[in-house]
Design a protein around this motif. Structure first.
Motif, PDB file in Angstrom:
ATOM      1  N   LEU A  23      -9.961  47.521  48.278  1.00 29.25           N
ATOM      2  CA  LEU A  23      -9.524  46.343  49.227  1.00 29.25           C
ATOM      3  C   LEU A  23      -8.334  46.052  49.562  1.00 29.25           C
ATOM      4  O   LEU A  23      -7.950  45.415  50.497  1.00 29.25           O
ATOM      5  CB  LEU A  23     -10.293  45.028  48.869  1.00 29.25           C
ATOM      6  N   PRO A  34      -9.118  36.962  49.620  1.00 28.60           N
ATOM      7  CA  PRO A  34     -10.359  36.933  50.275  1.00 28.60           C
ATOM      8  C   PRO A  34     -11.128  35.567  50.017  1.00 28.60           C
ATOM      9  O   PRO A  34     -10.915  34.793  49.342  1.00 28.60           O
ATOM     10  CB  PRO A  34     -10.996  37.862  49.498  1.00 28.60           C
ATOM     11  N   GLU A 158     -16.425  39.722  50.072  1.00 34.28           N
ATOM     12  CA  GLU A 158     -15.422  40.855  49.750  1.00 34.28           C
ATOM     13  C   GLU A 158     -15.536  41.596  48.450  1.00 34.28           C
ATOM     14  O   GLU A 158     -15.586  40.942  47.487  1.00 34.28           O
ATOM     15  CB  GLU A 158     -14.226  40.440  50.066  1.00 34.28           C
ATOM     16  N   GLY A 234     -10.095  43.438  55.106  1.00 36.87           N
ATOM     17  CA  GLY A 234     -10.877  42.545  53.932  1.00 36.87           C
ATOM     18  C   GLY A 234     -12.281  42.088  54.669  1.00 36.87           C
ATOM     19  O   GLY A 234     -12.742  42.766  55.712  1.00 36.87           O
ATOM     20  N   ARG A 237     -11.708  37.138  55.971  1.00 35.54           N
ATOM     21  CA  ARG A 237     -10.323  36.390  55.698  1.00 35.54           C
ATOM     22  C   ARG A 237      -9.829  35.773  56.858  1.00 35.54           C
ATOM     23  O   ARG A 237      -9.863  36.015  58.142  1.00 35.54           O
ATOM     24  CB  ARG A 237      -9.215  37.336  55.554  1.00 35.54           C
TER      25      ARG A 237
END
Length: 261
Positions: A23, A34, A158, A234, A237
């Motif tokens: 990520l 996140p 995430e 991500g 976000r």
């Protein structure tokens, strides 16, 4: 920020390692933390609500373009040609349901010229038709605005796990200008369309939702697909909306290719 450092929304499974699993890719600059909210920020879809939804065994989503052809993302599949390695699951929101319809693939058609940037669409021909409703695709930009619905069995946060039940959420359109600013000019405006809550995040597609649809109602009240889940930084976000293949741009090519499979 280059497109190769953007996190694709597919899973890397088996031989089909087509998406970044980190990520925070190596060499990428620090990004906002996140947003760990529960597709992210969504709710369960009802059985039969989106009957054209398909789950693909490599960890992507898709839709029934016809009863024997699935529309998905190019980054979810390999090169065009014969392919019997993919299983499509349809007809259920619960992937563990005994009522699930499972059909193997026979062929893949990946968008000509796809190289990881734009043109992120592909078709999968199934071994036999699935007797379920299909989802029509937008052929003009008329519906490339407003509030859209997204759906999939991907992660609800995430870095989270894949879901047993189909999730859905609503995301607002984000203009090309705002999306370009968010991604430092990394968007291809005539091939991609963005959606999400730009300033606050919290609602988005995520890993495992790639290839699934972004859709809305048309003037007759019927569902119409305007996007294919493609990529983003991500999941949910703030300042990083989801990026989707703009279906209307490729509608003619998609329909022509489907007719040849």
């Amino acid at each position: 920020m280059s497109r190769t450092r953007s996190v694709r929304r597919a899973l890397a499974t088996g031989a089909v390692a087509l998406a970044a699993v980190s990520l925070q890719p190596a060499g990428a600059s620090a990004a906002p933390a996140p947003v760990p909210t529960p597709i992210v920020g969504g709710v369960r879809a009802a059985q039969g609500e989106f009957p054209w939804m398909v789950r693909l065994s490599m960890g992507c989503g898709g839709t029934l373009l016809t009863q024997q052809v699935v529309l998905t993302a190019a980054h979810c599949v390999g090169a065009s040609g014969n392919n019997t390695s993919i299983t499509a699951t349809a007809g259920v929101v619960d992937l563990n349901s005994s009522s699930a319809i499972k059909v193997r693939s026979t062929k893949i058609y990946r968008a000509p010229g796809y190289n990881g940037s734009g043109k992120d669409w592909a078709l999968i021909k199934l071994a036999q038709p699935i007797n379920l409703p299909t989802l029509k695709i937008a052929e003009t930009k008329q519906y490339d605005n407003g509030t859209f619905t997204v759906a999939g069995w991907g992660a609800t946060r995430e870095g989270g796990g894949q879901q047993r039940y189909l999730m859905k959420a609503n995301v607002p359109f984000v203009s090309d200008a705002d999306c370009q600013a968010a991604y430092s000019g990394d968007i291809i405006p005539n091939e991609e369309i963005c959606a999400g809550r730009l300033d606050v995040g919290g609602v988005d597609t995520c890993q495992g939702d790639s290839g699934g649809p972004m859709f809305r109602r048309d003037d007759t009240g019927a569902w119409i697909q305007v996007g294919i889940t493609s990529w983003g930084i991500g999941c949910a976000r703030p300042d990083y909306p989801g990026v989707y293949t703009e279906v209307s741009t490729f509608a003619s090519a998609i329909k022509s290719a489907a007719a040849t499979l």
